[in-house]
Write a protein that holds these residues in place. Structure first.
Motif, mmCIF file in Angstrom:
data_model
loop_
_atom_site.group_PDB
_atom_site.id
_atom_site.type_symbol
_atom_site.label_atom_id
_atom_site.label_comp_id
_atom_site.label_asym_id
_atom_site.label_seq_id
_atom_site.Cartn_x
_atom_site.Cartn_y
_atom_site.Cartn_z
ATOM 1 N N ARG A 62 0.827 -1.202 0.000
ATOM 2 C CA ARG A 62 0.000 0.000 0.000
ATOM 3 C C ARG A 62 0.869 1.263 0.000
ATOM 4 N NH1 ARG A 62 -5.347 1.832 0.378
ATOM 5 N NH2 ARG A 62 -5.647 -0.033 -0.889
ATOM 6 N N GLU A 65 2.289 2.022 -3.387
ATOM 7 C CA GLU A 65 1.289 2.652 -4.261
ATOM 8 C C GLU A 65 1.142 4.136 -3.945
ATOM 9 O OE1 GLU A 65 -1.943 -0.971 -4.784
ATOM 10 O OE2 GLU A 65 -2.639 1.011 -4.162
ATOM 11 N N VAL A 66 1.077 4.441 -2.648
ATOM 12 C CA VAL A 66 0.828 5.825 -2.239
ATOM 13 C C VAL A 66 1.996 6.714 -2.655
ATOM 14 C CG1 VAL A 66 0.450 7.363 -0.291
ATOM 15 C CG2 VAL A 66 -0.595 5.096 -0.301
ATOM 16 N N GLY A 68 3.881 6.186 -4.981
ATOM 17 C CA GLY A 68 3.888 6.190 -6.445
ATOM 18 C C GLY A 68 3.034 7.281 -7.062
ATOM 19 N N ILE A 69 2.171 7.952 -6.288
ATOM 20 C CA ILE A 69 1.375 9.026 -6.894
ATOM 21 C C ILE A 69 2.218 10.278 -7.124
ATOM 22 C CG2 ILE A 69 -0.856 8.210 -6.030
ATOM 23 C CD1 ILE A 69 -0.774 10.491 -3.980
ATOM 24 N N LYS A 87 -1.942 6.418 12.603
ATOM 25 C CA LYS A 87 -2.084 6.731 11.185
ATOM 26 C C LYS A 87 -0.798 7.397 10.711
ATOM 27 C CE LYS A 87 -6.792 6.267 10.836
ATOM 28 N NZ LYS A 87 -7.562 5.526 9.846
ATOM 29 N N GLU A 96 -3.030 14.661 0.379
ATOM 30 C CA GLU A 96 -2.664 14.024 1.641
ATOM 31 C C GLU A 96 -3.342 12.675 1.745
ATOM 32 O OE1 GLU A 96 -2.965 16.628 5.051
ATOM 33 O OE2 GLU A 96 -3.699 14.938 6.243
ATOM 34 N N TYR A 97 -2.550 11.626 1.924
ATOM 35 C CA TYR A 97 -3.071 10.274 2.050
ATOM 36 C C TYR A 97 -2.858 9.830 3.487
ATOM 37 C CZ TYR A 97 -4.002 5.439 0.724
ATOM 38 O OH TYR A 97 -4.543 4.182 0.604
ATOM 39 N N THR A 98 -3.936 9.438 4.145
ATOM 40 C CA THR A 98 -3.843 8.987 5.540
ATOM 41 C C THR A 98 -3.873 7.467 5.567
ATOM 42 O OG1 THR A 98 -5.059 10.964 6.137
ATOM 43 C CG2 THR A 98 -4.801 9.275 7.839
ATOM 44 N N LEU A 99 -2.740 6.896 5.901
ATOM 45 C CA LEU A 99 -2.565 5.440 5.832
ATOM 46 C C LEU A 99 -2.712 4.829 7.220
ATOM 47 C CD1 LEU A 99 -1.393 3.060 3.932
ATOM 48 C CD2 LEU A 99 0.792 3.617 4.965
ATOM 49 N N ALA A 100 -3.627 3.868 7.343
ATOM 50 C CA ALA A 100 -3.774 3.167 8.626
ATOM 51 C C ALA A 100 -2.566 2.261 8.837
ATOM 52 C CB ALA A 100 -5.062 2.346 8.618
ATOM 53 N N ARG B 131 -3.884 13.773 -9.458
ATOM 54 C CA ARG B 131 -3.237 13.051 -8.364
ATOM 55 C C ARG B 131 -4.266 12.708 -7.274
ATOM 56 N NH1 ARG B 131 0.652 16.672 -7.143
ATOM 57 N NH2 ARG B 131 2.071 15.851 -8.699
ATOM 58 N N ARG B 134 -6.468 9.883 -8.497
ATOM 59 C CA ARG B 134 -5.730 8.617 -8.492
ATOM 60 C C ARG B 134 -5.597 8.062 -7.070
ATOM 61 N NH1 ARG B 134 0.362 8.403 -10.503
ATOM 62 N NH2 ARG B 134 0.843 6.266 -9.854
ATOM 63 N N MET B 138 -7.659 4.655 -4.811
ATOM 64 C CA MET B 138 -7.042 3.547 -4.042
ATOM 65 C C MET B 138 -7.870 3.194 -2.807
ATOM 66 S SD MET B 138 -3.039 4.628 -3.890
ATOM 67 C CE MET B 138 -2.177 5.262 -5.322
ATOM 68 N N THR B 162 -10.129 2.007 5.721
ATOM 69 C CA THR B 162 -9.045 2.252 6.670
ATOM 70 C C THR B 162 -8.275 3.528 6.346
ATOM 71 O OG1 THR B 162 -7.508 0.951 5.342
ATOM 72 C CG2 THR B 162 -8.685 -0.219 7.072
ATOM 73 N N ASP B 163 -8.190 3.870 5.053
ATOM 74 C CA ASP B 163 -7.363 5.011 4.644
ATOM 75 C C ASP B 163 -8.229 6.133 4.068
ATOM 76 O OD1 ASP B 163 -5.448 3.193 5.288
ATOM 77 O OD2 ASP B 163 -4.665 2.929 3.263
ATOM 78 N N ASP B 164 -7.735 7.350 4.157
ATOM 79 C CA ASP B 164 -8.443 8.508 3.613
ATOM 80 C C ASP B 164 -7.524 9.291 2.681
ATOM 81 O OD1 ASP B 164 -10.396 7.830 5.453
ATOM 82 O OD2 ASP B 164 -9.589 9.198 6.966
ATOM 83 N N VAL B 165 -8.138 10.049 1.787
ATOM 84 C CA VAL B 165 -7.373 10.926 0.904
ATOM 85 C C VAL B 165 -7.991 12.316 0.912
ATOM 86 C CG1 VAL B 165 -6.828 11.411 -1.521
ATOM 87 C CG2 VAL B 165 -6.516 9.118 -0.602
ATOM 88 N N ASP B 166 -7.154 13.339 1.027
ATOM 89 C CA ASP B 166 -7.613 14.722 1.058
ATOM 90 C C ASP B 166 -6.759 15.584 0.151
ATOM 91 O OD1 ASP B 166 -9.699 15.414 3.195
ATOM 92 O OD2 ASP B 166 -8.357 14.011 4.236
#
Lengths: 238, 238, 238
Positions: A62, A65-66, A68-69, A87, A96-100, B131, B134, B138, B162-166
């Motif tokens: 995961r 991938e993140v 990779g953006i 997180k 902004e991607y918030t990854l658990a 971006r 994309r 995910m 589980t994950d968020d995007v902003d």
């Protein structure tokens, strides 16, 4: 950063990451106990680095991938860890991607890095090493990595049903060598995975023994990241 | 030309093309009535342009393939319409492809472009917009596009299990903005299709409302082509 | 070298190679007897060339893979034939691949190259030729190649159910022509295969007749390799 993730990902899908003030450390062993990675990422590898000490669990696929953006290598990637919510905020420009995160306790325990006494060492150019693995994979499932102390040469050899592949490097072809006697057989499936994260124009140092694991070490990010792979040998079948 | 075709193709496979002396117009709505395209191609977009007025029906997938035989952007593509045989001659260098047209009456009627009163507008860089789509893809199937009138910011947000995007852009990050209040949910499957024909280094203008369709406008070919996409919102499920 | 292999591989998977002091010759016909290749590789095509005369049998697919381990065109590939073991050593930098040869007697006999009297010849730029084949393949399974002696033009034409493709080249568009009358139908499946090994910026010379095979000739490696393809015509079905 992608290189750091890909390197650990060559061995496992999830890993524990140790954070301290000097940098971070990833140590992991694959489910079959055949390949091990020990990756030390110095704080210098980051534009800016500031952390509480601690341990987090990461899903490498995961995260890969993140990261990779980011469109290109110039895009700055920023990581912010929120220890309360467990997180990880990954910021690529304005996105902004918030990854658990994963509970580190739920991830396989880190291996002890065995203190092996390997008698031989050679430093080879990654291009020759990768080319030998690629050619060997056309003919066989295994490859022998061998150091001939008397002849002062390193030999990689794969024997297929009809075709064979050989790489033979003597002192002049090698960046560096500690001559000793070594001869071990390795699985090409594993070597193909470990080969991928090695950057072009890099020197790979191999430490080898007689039917002993191999240690492959190389650097990423101009030396700010030290990578050590260990690969268990296969038992000779004949 | 490939861009013009790809833009209409993001919404439908077949479309009607209106030709008049000033240029051509494509208006189409997808079979589910969710996405609409309104594309105005000025005569200036062509090296040379000379036409009788009229309406033709085009298979966009086929035309895309035909135009694709041009090896590079320098290859001139020439279109000649024979209204009697209802054939379009596409000439790429010495190769001539004769494409059978479709009876416009057999293609779904063109939509009326609704005259929406959308209170908010923001102009964002396509790179950030793509971006965000994309990354959102995910984690979720939908994305909210929101304008906060009081905070003067544009927010795109996708919430996964589980994950968020902003993506959050304030006045300084935006090319241009008309502050108003907007909050609508859109399908990422559609946005992924609409995103594709947007060229790099382009500004995308979005007009948004409260649970209202979004209007995305941008230019192709140095302004010789005006594109307007409209996308219907999804009903909030919670 | 990859080009030499790909050219023969466009027709067969295994072939006999004749070696003599001047160079090597590959002649082969496909299993259906429709396409034939006659490839003459001069000793000049090699950095160094030294051989006993003889005949070997080669698996082209395998050899193509092996030569493919060279990272770039600058990597020197060295071939050493061991007639006793019937092995071919292929050396790419330090990696040595030992390829088992095939008993030539086990490979289909080489064809006699028929001595055809073809009345027309045209020399066309490969880009136009490939573009015509690619476009024709969108609409039909066959293409007619035609020379009109009176009009002094070369015409390639494919007629599909709804769409048609035409390439028409007159004297000015051709590098060279011997005007004569020719009209034959060919399978696009075969032409697509034969087209692949033709390098960019090459002139393809075609000799054609009335319902007769076509001869396509071109050069590789700055003229050190002469390639001749022959393709049998299809019977006109209407």
């Amino acid at each position: 950063m992608q290189e750091v993730i890909d390197t650990a990902h060559a061995v496992v899908d999830e890993c524990r990451v140790h954070l301290d003030t000097d940098g971070l450390v990833i140590r992991a062993v694959d489910p079959a106990n055949v390949a091990m990675v020990n990756e030390q990422v110095s704080a210098d590898a980051f534009e800016a680095y500031d952390t509480d000490c601690g341990e987090i669990g990461i899903n490498l696929e995961r995260l890969d991938e993140v990261v990779g953006i980011a469109d290109n290598d110039d895009d700055l990637v920023q990581f912010d860890l929120d220890p309360k919510t467990r997180k990880l905020d990954v910021q690529v420009n304005a996105v902004e991607y918030t990854l658990a995160l994963i509970d580190p306790a739920a991830i396989r325990a880190e291996p002890d890095i065995p203190d092996l006494d390997l008698p031989a060492a050679v430093s080879v150019d990654e291009a020759e090493f990768k080319r030998a693995i690629r050619a060997a994979d056309m003919v066989a499932d295994h490859i022998t990595l061998q150091v001939d102390e008397r002849e002062e040469c390193f030999i990689a050899n794969a024997e297929g049903d009809t075709d064979d592949v050989d790489l033979e490097l003597t002192g002049d072809d090698l960046e560096d060598a500690d001559w000793g006697s070594a001869y071990s057989l390795f699985s090409l499936d594993y070597l193909k995975d470990l080969r991928k994260p090695i950057p072009t124009d890099t020197v790979v140092r191999m430490r080898l023994g007689e039917e002993f694991p191999a240690k492959l070490t190389f650097e990423l990010a101009d030396g700010a990241v030290d990578v050590e792979f260990m690969l268990a040998p296969r038992i000779q079948s004949d």
